[in-house]
Design an enzyme around this catalytic site. Structure first.
Site, PDB file in Angstrom:
ATOM      1  N   GLY A  98       0.811  -1.213   0.000  1.00 27.03           N
ATOM      2  CA  GLY A  98       0.000   0.000   0.000  1.00 27.03           C
ATOM      3  C   GLY A  98       0.842   1.260   0.000  1.00 27.03           C
ATOM      4  N   ARG A 163       0.076  -5.358  -4.971  1.00 27.67           N
ATOM      5  CA  ARG A 163       0.102  -6.410  -3.958  1.00 27.67           C
ATOM      6  C   ARG A 163       0.135  -7.767  -4.655  1.00 27.67           C
ATOM      7  NH1 ARG A 163      -0.971  -4.400   1.095  1.00 27.67           N
ATOM      8  NH2 ARG A 163      -2.108  -2.433   1.237  1.00 27.67           N
ATOM      9  N   ASP A 189       5.720  -5.727   6.039  1.00 30.27           N
ATOM     10  CA  ASP A 189       6.148  -7.070   6.429  1.00 30.27           C
ATOM     11  C   ASP A 189       5.964  -8.091   5.310  1.00 30.27           C
ATOM     12  OD1 ASP A 189       3.400  -6.947   6.613  1.00 30.27           O
ATOM     13  OD2 ASP A 189       3.267  -7.986   8.533  1.00 30.27           O
ATOM     14  N   THR A 217       5.488   0.870   6.710  1.00 33.20           N
ATOM     15  CA  THR A 217       4.118   0.538   7.070  1.00 33.20           C
ATOM     16  C   THR A 217       3.497   1.719   7.781  1.00 33.20           C
ATOM     17  OG1 THR A 217       2.714  -0.777   8.532  1.00 33.20           O
ATOM     18  CG2 THR A 217       5.033  -0.696   9.069  1.00 33.20           C
ATOM     19  N   ASP A 219       1.021   1.718   9.593  1.00 29.62           N
ATOM     20  CA  ASP A 219       0.507   1.322  10.906  1.00 29.62           C
ATOM     21  C   ASP A 219       1.593   1.283  11.976  1.00 29.62           C
ATOM     22  OD1 ASP A 219      -1.926   1.010   9.709  1.00 29.62           O
ATOM     23  OD2 ASP A 219      -1.840  -1.172   9.599  1.00 29.62           O
ATOM     24  N   ASP A 221       3.729  -1.053  12.591  1.00 36.21           N
ATOM     25  CA  ASP A 221       3.652  -2.334  13.290  1.00 36.21           C
ATOM     26  C   ASP A 221       4.841  -3.255  13.033  1.00 36.21           C
ATOM     27  OD1 ASP A 221       3.098  -2.941  10.668  1.00 36.21           O
ATOM     28  OD2 ASP A 221       1.164  -3.889  11.043  1.00 36.21           O
ATOM     29  N   ARG A 264      -4.709  -2.152  10.977  1.00 35.64           N
ATOM     30  CA  ARG A 264      -5.276  -3.503  10.869  1.00 35.64           C
ATOM     31  C   ARG A 264      -5.100  -4.282  12.167  1.00 35.64           C
ATOM     32  NH1 ARG A 264      -6.402  -5.772   5.941  1.00 35.64           N
ATOM     33  NH2 ARG A 264      -6.024  -7.829   6.845  1.00 35.64           N
TER      34      ARG A 264
END
Length: 448
Positions: A98, A163, A189, A217, A219, A221, A264
């Site tokens: 993304g 993706r 990841d 990322t 996020d 994470d 997520r």
């Protein structure tokens, strides 16, 4: 920044932290003079030193081993000798997954460091993610300092992205046919796991190809790094959306603002954006289950907040409450990730139904700024971080490191093996100081 838990940290062994290398370093580095003639300081660790994993005396003491046996990371930065001869080196760059603020900054940083400091002048940008490393991919772009000079001012990625996994045998064959010596993978990841398969296949075939990742990322994470690039830009933009929703809520009798943010599996964007805006009454994240129903549930808390102050503002991370959709088939995206159900719309409908049934006066505004957040250019702070990550990645690659990620740990740049950063996930600790700050700022019920 919340990180991996202490138990996982204590389980680390030197094997987990070992960085794979392609061979001995025999080529003198062109980075002579001031770039290499530095004494060690709190900001710089020499290439033969190590960076301690443990950030506290308590954790280090629990190991019960001498200082020299404590787990350590390999420091990032330039080496005096290299594996690759810059004059003969050909480089590839690919962006995967993304969008995230800062992708173009990293591309620009890689090209600039390679060309202007190491003297590498053959850099290809593979297009549309790993698809570009297959025969079905578009022709790659020639990247030069001139062609990337202004790309940092725009969001997205000039290389495109996608993706989905491709066959590592096919991708390595593409690299071989194009005589690529180094591949930089900018991704999260899943993309880094793909980078690992490429490095493993190259090793199996006896090809000296370095594969180095730059962790991306939105996020935040990815574990074992202080933070991923683009995160600060993301939560800053998210805070703007929260403030807009708060204005709407305060301006109407019974105003309810509901903002859904990305996240997520990890609620870092929701937590940090909440603290940056300081207007939120309830934050819902994947790490902290909070039921809809009951005295200490979401619906009752919003109702009480409306009764007390006349308006309410709720922030929810997209991964919260997925258990509410149990038994419903959601499928998976091309990368194999389970598709998330829309918790924002469900909360909107549940709040509307509950407040209507209780006769509460309200007006609800639902805001979902997700794609607008991840597609913006990086802010100044992230721009600096992207450039420094790119420089660290180039130093690692030119020194023959492979299956490796460039990151920062406790303020120092380090080289980390890809399996380490893809083995687990960085999440908000429900008992950590970040979540405690959120609870203090919102006054919401404590659920651990």
């Amino acid at each position: 920044m919340d990180d991996v838990d202490t138990d996982e940290q204590l389980q680390l062994t030197p094997e987990h932290l070992a960085v794979r290398t392609l061979g001995p370093l025999t080529v003198p580095s062109p980075l002579d003079g001031g770039l290499l003639e530095r004494g060690e300081s709190m900001h710089y660790v020499g290439e033969h030193d190590r960076v301690l994993v443990d950030g506290t005396l308590g954790v280090a003491t629990k190991r019960g081993v001498p200082v020299e046996e404590l787990p350590t990371f390999e420091p990032g930065g330039p080496r005096r000798t290299l594996f690759f001869d810059p004059k003969k080196t050909k480089v590839g760059i690919v962006t995967c997954g993304g969008l995230c603020p800062g992708l173009n900054n990293v591309i620009r940083g890689l090209v600039g460091e390679l060309a202007e400091h190491y003297g590498v002048h053959s850099v290809l940008g593979f297009r549309d993610g790993y698809l570009g490393l297959t025969p079905d991919g578009a022709e790659p772009l020639e990247l030069t300092p001139e062609s990337v000079r202004w790309i940092n001012q725009q969001g997205g990625t000039v290389l495109g992205t996608s993706r989905g996994g491709q066959d590592p045998r096919v991708m390595v064959e593409t690299l071989r046919l194009r005589h690529i010596d180094i591949l930089f993978v900018i991704g999260g990841d899943g993309s880094l796991r793909g980078a690992q398969t490429i490095a493993d296949e190259a090793q199996r075939r006896g090809l000296p190809i370095a594969v180095v990742g730059v962790p991306k990322t939105i996020d935040n994470d990815i574990p074992w790094i202080d933070r991923s690039f683009g995160f600060q830009t993301a939560f800053g933009r998210a805070a703007e959306s929260i403030r807009a929703a708060a204005t709407e809520a305060r301006s109407h009798p019974g105003g309810v603002g509901l903002v859904k943010l990305m996240g997520r599996h990890s609620g870092f964007i929701a937590a940090y954006a909440t603290l940056a805006s300081d207007d939120v009454d309830l934050v819902l994240i994947p790490e902290v289950p909070m039921p809809l129903e009951g005295e200490r549930g979401v619906l009752a808390h919003v109702e009480r907040t409306l009764d007390r102050q006349g308006h309410a503002l709720v922030v929810v991370a997209e991964g919260y409450g997925q258990d509410m959709f149990a038994g419903t088939e959601g499928g998976a995206d091309p990368s194999g990730n389970a598709k998330l159900f829309d918790i924002g719309k469900k909360l909107r409908d549940e709040l509307t139904s509950h407040l209507t049934a209780t006769g509460t006066r309200f007006q609800l505004r639902y805001v979902d700024p997700g794609y607008a957040i991840r597609s913006v250019p990086a802010n100044s702070h992230d721009s600096v971080y992207c450039t420094r990550l790119a420089q660290a990645a180039v130093h690692a690659a030119m020194a023959g490191r492979t299956a490796t990620v460039a990151g920062r740990w406790h303020g120092r740049f380090v080289n980390l093996p890809i399996p380490l950063v893809t083995h687990s996930r960085n999440q908000v600790d429900p008992r950590g100081d970040l979540w405690l700050s959120v609870l203090e700022a919102t006054g919401q019920p404590v659920h651990v």
